[in-house]
Design a protein around this motif. Structure first.
Motif, PDB file in Angstrom:
ATOM      1  N   ALA A   1     -43.203  -3.042 -41.303  1.00 50.39           N
ATOM      2  CA  ALA A   1     -43.809  -2.144 -42.385  1.00 50.39           C
ATOM      3  C   ALA A   1     -43.462  -2.613 -43.834  1.00 50.39           C
ATOM      4  O   ALA A   1     -44.260  -2.489 -44.744  1.00 50.39           O
ATOM      5  CB  ALA A   1     -43.038  -0.783 -42.101  1.00 50.39           C
ATOM      6  N   GLN A   2     -42.320  -3.267 -44.090  1.00 53.11           N
ATOM      7  CA  GLN A   2     -42.278  -3.882 -45.272  1.00 53.11           C
ATOM      8  C   GLN A   2     -43.206  -4.855 -45.720  1.00 53.11           C
ATOM      9  O   GLN A   2     -43.615  -5.072 -46.902  1.00 53.11           O
ATOM     10  CB  GLN A   2     -40.757  -4.438 -45.573  1.00 53.11           C
ATOM     11  N   THR A   3     -43.630  -5.901 -44.893  1.00 50.17           N
ATOM     12  CA  THR A   3     -44.643  -6.780 -45.040  1.00 50.17           C
ATOM     13  C   THR A   3     -45.766  -6.174 -45.276  1.00 50.17           C
ATOM     14  O   THR A   3     -46.525  -6.866 -46.262  1.00 50.17           O
ATOM     15  CB  THR A   3     -44.799  -7.566 -43.513  1.00 50.17           C
TER      16      THR A   3
ATOM     17  N   VAL B   1     -53.951   1.892 -46.120  1.00 48.41           N
ATOM     18  CA  VAL B   1     -52.878   2.502 -45.203  1.00 48.41           C
ATOM     19  C   VAL B   1     -52.552   1.501 -44.053  1.00 48.41           C
ATOM     20  O   VAL B   1     -53.316   1.061 -43.279  1.00 48.41           O
ATOM     21  CB  VAL B   1     -53.567   3.909 -44.608  1.00 48.41           C
ATOM     22  N   GLY B   2     -51.372   1.161 -43.920  1.00 42.21           N
ATOM     23  CA  GLY B   2     -50.926   0.402 -42.840  1.00 42.21           C
ATOM     24  C   GLY B   2     -50.500   1.010 -41.564  1.00 42.21           C
ATOM     25  O   GLY B   2     -50.128   2.153 -41.842  1.00 42.21           O
ATOM     26  N   VAL B   3     -50.951   0.625 -40.415  1.00 40.91           N
ATOM     27  CA  VAL B   3     -50.571   0.972 -39.137  1.00 40.91           C
ATOM     28  C   VAL B   3     -49.643   0.323 -38.562  1.00 40.91           C
ATOM     29  O   VAL B   3     -50.077  -1.103 -38.224  1.00 40.91           O
ATOM     30  CB  VAL B   3     -51.847   1.720 -38.282  1.00 40.91           C
ATOM     31  N   LEU B   4     -48.663   0.491 -37.763  1.00 41.25           N
ATOM     32  CA  LEU B   4     -47.600  -0.233 -37.080  1.00 41.25           C
ATOM     33  C   LEU B   4     -48.381  -0.703 -35.699  1.00 41.25           C
ATOM     34  O   LEU B   4     -48.399   0.589 -34.940  1.00 41.25           O
ATOM     35  CB  LEU B   4     -46.186   0.239 -37.018  1.00 41.25           C
ATOM     36  N   PRO B   5     -48.682  -1.640 -35.246  1.00 42.53           N
ATOM     37  CA  PRO B   5     -49.092  -1.800 -34.013  1.00 42.53           C
ATOM     38  C   PRO B   5     -48.030  -1.516 -33.125  1.00 42.53           C
ATOM     39  O   PRO B   5     -46.737  -1.996 -33.264  1.00 42.53           O
ATOM     40  CB  PRO B   5     -49.582  -3.664 -34.015  1.00 42.53           C
ATOM     41  N   PRO B   6     -48.106  -1.087 -31.784  1.00 43.92           N
ATOM     42  CA  PRO B   6     -47.241  -0.932 -30.889  1.00 43.92           C
ATOM     43  C   PRO B   6     -46.340  -1.954 -30.542  1.00 43.92           C
ATOM     44  O   PRO B   6     -44.919  -1.710 -30.466  1.00 43.92           O
ATOM     45  CB  PRO B   6     -47.891  -0.584 -29.493  1.00 43.92           C
ATOM     46  N   HIS B   7     -46.520  -3.169 -30.533  1.00 39.21           N
ATOM     47  CA  HIS B   7     -45.715  -4.061 -30.193  1.00 39.21           C
ATOM     48  C   HIS B   7     -44.556  -4.423 -31.275  1.00 39.21           C
ATOM     49  O   HIS B   7     -43.716  -4.997 -30.878  1.00 39.21           O
ATOM     50  CB  HIS B   7     -46.551  -5.605 -29.910  1.00 39.21           C
ATOM     51  N   VAL B   8     -44.740  -4.071 -32.339  1.00 43.00           N
ATOM     52  CA  VAL B   8     -43.602  -4.093 -33.396  1.00 43.00           C
ATOM     53  C   VAL B   8     -42.662  -2.975 -33.179  1.00 43.00           C
ATOM     54  O   VAL B   8     -41.628  -3.117 -34.237  1.00 43.00           O
ATOM     55  CB  VAL B   8     -44.149  -4.279 -34.707  1.00 43.00           C
ATOM     56  N   GLN B   9     -42.960  -1.838 -32.593  1.00 47.11           N
ATOM     57  CA  GLN B   9     -42.206  -0.760 -32.631  1.00 47.11           C
ATOM     58  C   GLN B   9     -40.950  -0.737 -31.597  1.00 47.11           C
ATOM     59  O   GLN B   9     -40.419   0.309 -31.379  1.00 47.11           O
ATOM     60  CB  GLN B   9     -43.001   0.424 -32.561  1.00 47.11           C
ATOM     61  N   GLU B  10     -40.642  -1.760 -31.121  1.00 52.64           N
ATOM     62  CA  GLU B  10     -39.945  -1.891 -29.729  1.00 52.64           C
ATOM     63  C   GLU B  10     -38.465  -1.692 -30.435  1.00 52.64           C
ATOM     64  O   GLU B  10     -37.545  -1.222 -29.603  1.00 52.64           O
ATOM     65  CB  GLU B  10     -40.086  -2.978 -29.093  1.00 52.64           C
TER      66      GLU B  10
ATOM     67  N   ALA C   1     -35.899  -0.908 -34.065  1.00 50.63           N
ATOM     68  CA  ALA C   1     -35.924  -0.446 -35.529  1.00 50.63           C
ATOM     69  C   ALA C   1     -36.056  -1.646 -36.561  1.00 50.63           C
ATOM     70  O   ALA C   1     -36.920  -1.600 -37.473  1.00 50.63           O
ATOM     71  CB  ALA C   1     -34.765   0.281 -35.715  1.00 50.63           C
ATOM     72  N   GLN C   2     -35.458  -2.789 -36.102  1.00 53.32           N
ATOM     73  CA  GLN C   2     -35.404  -3.868 -37.215  1.00 53.32           C
ATOM     74  C   GLN C   2     -36.790  -4.439 -37.258  1.00 53.32           C
ATOM     75  O   GLN C   2     -37.230  -4.667 -38.500  1.00 53.32           O
ATOM     76  CB  GLN C   2     -34.354  -4.993 -36.670  1.00 53.32           C
TER      77      GLN C   2
END
Length: 262
Positions: A232-234, A214-223, A225-226
């Protein structure tokens, strides 16, 4: 019969936000050892980690230094970087310079989950523990001092080879498994390519069990949408069954849903 689950969490980027601590320390270290000529951006660090083999931030720092200097025409053989000096400098920033107390960037890491979330898993009969590339001292600082957990199951840097080697994941499962005859589904929650590769390798070595990444997006990549979508795709490409924006979204209902679709 509902199959039981064991959920094992990575710590950095999942339990705590390390964008202003570990990643800041990487940037500081690279900048120092390149004589301020190069300070890697968060995207530079993500691109390195997307290769899936730089889970150790000391080694990641050294690699970024090597790559920058090699780009300036110096060979690795000529450079002979002092790895211990790199580790010591990194730790002086991340941990701090007081040998007895944490005084560095580690003190300011935002938590990404609360102890009440873990209690929710326990109430649902879901066993949980931690497998992290962080040092045991650093991991225990967040788990015991910050979250107030009492001696949680933890396999840390000192206890197993670095990811994506799944040895530490197997060791965590072994500690959590009460009934060895019952093959629980194993869910490993992480924020990097190395975490997902660890699940893939675990499945290759022990195909008799169900292993779910299960992947979780770390906060720094959520700044943006791109950036969020690309990251997420990675993780999906690396083997994640699903990618969530916060670990607490992985509640008991979501865990059952993921297990049923695997």
């Amino acid at each position: 019969m509902i199959q039981k689950a064991i959920v094992i969490f990575d710590i950095d980027g999942v339990v705590r936000d390390v964008s202003g601590s570990y990643r800041r320390a990487i940037a500081d270290t690279v900048e120092y050892f390149t004589n301020k000529a190069y300070r890697p951006t968060p995207l530079d660090i993500d691109q390195l980690k997307s290769e899936g083999v730089w889970n150790n931030d000391w080694e990641a720092s050294q690699e970024l230094i090597y790559r920058y200097l090699a780009g300036q025409g110096q060979s690795r053989e000529q450079l002979q970087l002092d790895y211990k000096a790199i580790v010591d400098f990194f730790q002086s920033r991340y941990r701090g310079t007081d040998p007895d107390n944490f005084t560095g960037y580690i003190c300011n890491e935002p938590l990404l989950l609360q102890a009440s979330y873990l209690e929710q898993l326990t109430q649902a009969g879901i066993a949980w523990g931690f497998f992290s590339g962080a040092t045991r001292a650093s991991a225990n600082y967040v788990l015991e001092k910050r979250l107030g957990l009492k001696s949680p199951v933890l396999i840390a840097m000192e206890d197993a080879p670095g990811k994506p080697d799944p040895t530490g994941l197997f060791a965590t499962v072994q500690q959590l498994e009460n009934n060895l005859d019952e093959l629980s589904v194993i869910v490993y929650v992480g924020d990097t390519v190395a975490d997902m590769y660890t699940v893939v390798k675990a499945r290759e070595i022990n195909p008799h069990r169900i292993w779910i990444g299960v992947g979780v997006l770390p906060p720094h990549v959520q700044e943006t949408a791109q950036r969020r979508d690309a990251y997420a795709q990675t993780l999906l490409t690396a083997g994640a069954a699903v990618v969530l924006s916060n670990v607490e979204q992985l509640n008991p209902v979501k865990i059952q849903e993921i297990m049923l679709s695997s």
